[in-house]
Design a protein around this motif. Sequence first.
Motif, PDB file in Angstrom:
ATOM      1  N   ASP A 111       0.480  -1.915   0.445  1.00 39.33           N
ATOM      2  CA  ASP A 111       0.069   0.129   0.301  1.00 39.33           C
ATOM      3  C   ASP A 111       0.629   1.149   0.276  1.00 39.33           C
ATOM      4  O   ASP A 111      -0.117   2.794  -0.154  1.00 39.33           O
ATOM      5  CB  ASP A 111      -0.863  -0.112   1.044  1.00 39.33           C
ATOM      6  CG  ASP A 111      -1.915  -0.790   0.570  1.00 39.33           C
ATOM      7  OD1 ASP A 111      -2.980  -0.689  -0.245  1.00 39.33           O
ATOM      8  OD2 ASP A 111      -2.501  -1.734   1.476  1.00 39.33           O
ATOM      9  N   SER A 112       2.196   0.886   0.539  1.00 41.90           N
ATOM     10  CA  SER A 112       3.127   2.321   0.449  1.00 41.90           C
ATOM     11  C   SER A 112       3.346   2.670  -0.687  1.00 41.90           C
ATOM     12  O   SER A 112       3.414   3.791  -1.906  1.00 41.90           O
ATOM     13  CB  SER A 112       3.961   2.311   0.976  1.00 41.90           C
ATOM     14  OG  SER A 112       3.279   1.985   3.162  1.00 41.90           O
ATOM     15  N   ASN A 113       3.438   1.629  -1.595  1.00 43.06           N
ATOM     16  CA  ASN A 113       4.057   1.658  -3.236  1.00 43.06           C
ATOM     17  C   ASN A 113       2.997   2.389  -3.690  1.00 43.06           C
ATOM     18  O   ASN A 113       2.851   2.911  -4.537  1.00 43.06           O
ATOM     19  CB  ASN A 113       4.452   0.855  -3.509  1.00 43.06           C
ATOM     20  CG  ASN A 113       5.045   0.117  -4.981  1.00 43.06           C
ATOM     21  OD1 ASN A 113       5.316   1.127  -5.673  1.00 43.06           O
ATOM     22  ND2 ASN A 113       4.201  -0.143  -5.837  1.00 43.06           N
ATOM     23  N   THR A 240      -1.745  -5.684  -3.588  1.00 40.22           N
ATOM     24  CA  THR A 240      -1.840  -6.448  -2.116  1.00 40.22           C
ATOM     25  C   THR A 240      -1.193  -8.310  -2.664  1.00 40.22           C
ATOM     26  O   THR A 240      -2.191  -8.662  -3.135  1.00 40.22           O
ATOM     27  CB  THR A 240      -2.939  -6.151  -1.072  1.00 40.22           C
ATOM     28  OG1 THR A 240      -3.194  -6.073   0.071  1.00 40.22           O
ATOM     29  CG2 THR A 240      -4.492  -6.418  -1.795  1.00 40.22           C
ATOM     30  N   PRO A 241      -1.284  -8.223  -1.116  1.00 43.06           N
ATOM     31  CA  PRO A 241      -1.476  -9.820  -1.135  1.00 43.06           C
ATOM     32  C   PRO A 241      -2.332 -10.471  -0.188  1.00 43.06           C
ATOM     33  O   PRO A 241      -3.173 -11.488  -0.251  1.00 43.06           O
ATOM     34  CB  PRO A 241      -0.147  -9.936  -0.346  1.00 43.06           C
ATOM     35  CG  PRO A 241       0.098  -9.150   0.850  1.00 43.06           C
ATOM     36  CD  PRO A 241       0.132  -7.675  -0.729  1.00 43.06           C
ATOM     37  N   SER A 242      -3.583  -9.562   0.287  1.00 40.13           N
ATOM     38  CA  SER A 242      -4.999  -9.479   0.787  1.00 40.13           C
ATOM     39  C   SER A 242      -5.950 -10.663  -0.396  1.00 40.13           C
ATOM     40  O   SER A 242      -5.575 -10.865  -1.033  1.00 40.13           O
ATOM     41  CB  SER A 242      -5.192  -8.405   1.057  1.00 40.13           C
ATOM     42  OG  SER A 242      -6.382  -8.803   2.603  1.00 40.13           O
ATOM     43  N   LEU A 243      -7.514 -10.847   0.738  1.00 44.58           N
ATOM     44  CA  LEU A 243      -7.836 -11.245  -0.551  1.00 44.58           C
ATOM     45  C   LEU A 243      -7.922 -10.610  -2.140  1.00 44.58           C
ATOM     46  O   LEU A 243      -8.889 -11.052  -2.531  1.00 44.58           O
ATOM     47  CB  LEU A 243      -8.934 -11.999   0.357  1.00 44.58           C
ATOM     48  CG  LEU A 243     -10.038 -12.495  -0.014  1.00 44.58           C
ATOM     49  CD1 LEU A 243     -10.023 -13.811  -1.205  1.00 44.58           C
ATOM     50  CD2 LEU A 243     -11.335 -12.950   0.968  1.00 44.58           C
ATOM     51  N   PHE A 244      -8.669  -9.254  -0.973  1.00 41.59           N
ATOM     52  CA  PHE A 244      -9.267  -7.918  -2.266  1.00 41.59           C
ATOM     53  C   PHE A 244      -8.216  -7.211  -2.638  1.00 41.59           C
ATOM     54  O   PHE A 244      -7.236  -7.081  -2.183  1.00 41.59           O
ATOM     55  CB  PHE A 244     -10.393  -7.487  -1.565  1.00 41.59           C
ATOM     56  CG  PHE A 244     -11.703  -8.273  -1.463  1.00 41.59           C
ATOM     57  CD1 PHE A 244     -12.041  -9.313  -1.999  1.00 41.59           C
ATOM     58  CD2 PHE A 244     -12.342  -7.980   0.169  1.00 41.59           C
ATOM     59  CE1 PHE A 244     -12.989  -9.583  -2.655  1.00 41.59           C
ATOM     60  CE2 PHE A 244     -13.519  -8.921  -0.387  1.00 41.59           C
ATOM     61  CZ  PHE A 244     -13.892  -9.709  -0.744  1.00 41.59           C
ATOM     62  N   SER A 246      -6.378  -3.779  -2.653  1.00 43.36           N
ATOM     63  CA  SER A 246      -7.009  -2.631  -1.469  1.00 43.36           C
ATOM     64  C   SER A 246      -7.442  -1.838  -2.087  1.00 43.36           C
ATOM     65  O   SER A 246      -7.419  -1.184  -2.460  1.00 43.36           O
ATOM     66  CB  SER A 246      -4.488  -2.430  -1.726  1.00 43.36           C
ATOM     67  OG  SER A 246      -4.820  -1.200  -0.518  1.00 43.36           O
ATOM     68  N   ILE A 247      -8.567  -1.229  -1.215  1.00 45.98           N
ATOM     69  CA  ILE A 247      -9.186   0.149  -1.315  1.00 45.98           C
ATOM     70  C   ILE A 247      -8.752   1.153  -0.347  1.00 45.98           C
ATOM     71  O   ILE A 247      -8.963   2.390  -0.620  1.00 45.98           O
ATOM     72  CB  ILE A 247     -10.397  -0.662  -0.547  1.00 45.98           C
ATOM     73  CG1 ILE A 247     -10.441  -0.556   0.968  1.00 45.98           C
ATOM     74  CG2 ILE A 247     -10.961  -1.674  -1.326  1.00 45.98           C
ATOM     75  CD1 ILE A 247     -12.243  -0.433   1.915  1.00 45.98           C
ATOM     76  N   VAL A 248      -7.257   0.706   0.006  1.00 48.06           N
ATOM     77  CA  VAL A 248      -6.133   1.778   0.353  1.00 48.06           C
ATOM     78  C   VAL A 248      -6.410   2.958  -0.355  1.00 48.06           C
ATOM     79  O   VAL A 248      -6.536   4.803   0.177  1.00 48.06           O
ATOM     80  CB  VAL A 248      -4.779   1.376   1.506  1.00 48.06           C
ATOM     81  CG1 VAL A 248      -4.309   3.061   1.415  1.00 48.06           C
ATOM     82  CG2 VAL A 248      -5.244   0.980   2.165  1.00 48.06           C
ATOM     83  N   PRO A 249      -5.746   3.120  -1.547  1.00 47.17           N
ATOM     84  CA  PRO A 249      -5.720   4.525  -2.541  1.00 47.17           C
ATOM     85  C   PRO A 249      -7.024   4.189  -2.492  1.00 47.17           C
ATOM     86  O   PRO A 249      -6.703   5.697  -3.675  1.00 47.17           O
ATOM     87  CB  PRO A 249      -5.319   3.181  -4.044  1.00 47.17           C
ATOM     88  CG  PRO A 249      -4.407   2.022  -3.521  1.00 47.17           C
ATOM     89  CD  PRO A 249      -5.137   1.928  -2.353  1.00 47.17           C
TER      90      PRO A 249
END
Length: 302
Positions: A111-113, A240-244, A246-249
């Motif tokens: 997410d930093s990237n 992201t390595p997560s399931l979905f 990433s919604i952070v961006p």
Amino acid sequence: MDKATVDRLIKEKFVLLPPTLQRAARYAIDNPRAIALHSMRTVAGNAGLQSSAMHRLARHLGFDGYESLRNVYREWLSRSAGPFTDRATALQQRKGRDKTDTLISEMIAADSNNLHQMSNADTLAALRTAKNRLATSGHIYTVGLRSLFPAAFYFNYACSMFMRNTTLLSGTGGISFDELRHARPGDTLVIFSYEPYARDALSAARFAHEQGLHIVAITDSVISPVAPHAEALIVVENTTPSLFPSIVPVMAIAQTLVAMLVADGGRNSLGKIRKSETQLRDLQIYVQPGKSLPSGKSHHRP
């Protein structure tokens, strides 16, 4: 030609390339999503190269220019997203501490990237276009379905603090997007959409386009189905390595757009924010500082 063939050509030709093109080739191998998503100028800038280097690399690989090379990466990206089961399987195959410490580090690094990529020239230009369009819209409709609903809800809710022309298209009660029937040319649809793309969100985008609305799209690819309709296309990384994905961006984009609108809102926005704060205080929506929550029980004996 597909991406696997391009990768093979790069490896075969690498030692024969001049140093500048070797740097360009190494960047392409290490950052295929960036090639698919961004312009030649942005990619070259991120690689620390002149734009011409990426064009020359494409010619060395047998393409007539950068865009032809980029199309290969776009096609690869459109087919590369694995199903949720594959993501879950990869998470469960991690061993020992890799399930905790390393996973946490990878989540944060990804997410930093993703957020760092938001500072590229294309994204900044699209944000400015979006802000200008939203600031002059007659009405703003917002949609984001399933995992992207939080971004749409936040954007609409935050804007409602200082704007009186916003509607969240939630589909509550099975009415789909009936509110769009009242939209007029000059209004704007803000749409948050990731792969796998929700059918109803795409239907809303097509309908809005047909009705003459402006469209601000926050999505994950320049080949997203909403991209052809967008006046302001904001492409974000969501690795992201997560399931979905990433919604952070997209949350960051939603917050940034709100901040930009407030910053340029002048006294009118400030007045509406003061009024909203007063109303929330009068309605006792929030606990006042220094006061405890009511227990709901009487301390008096019957």
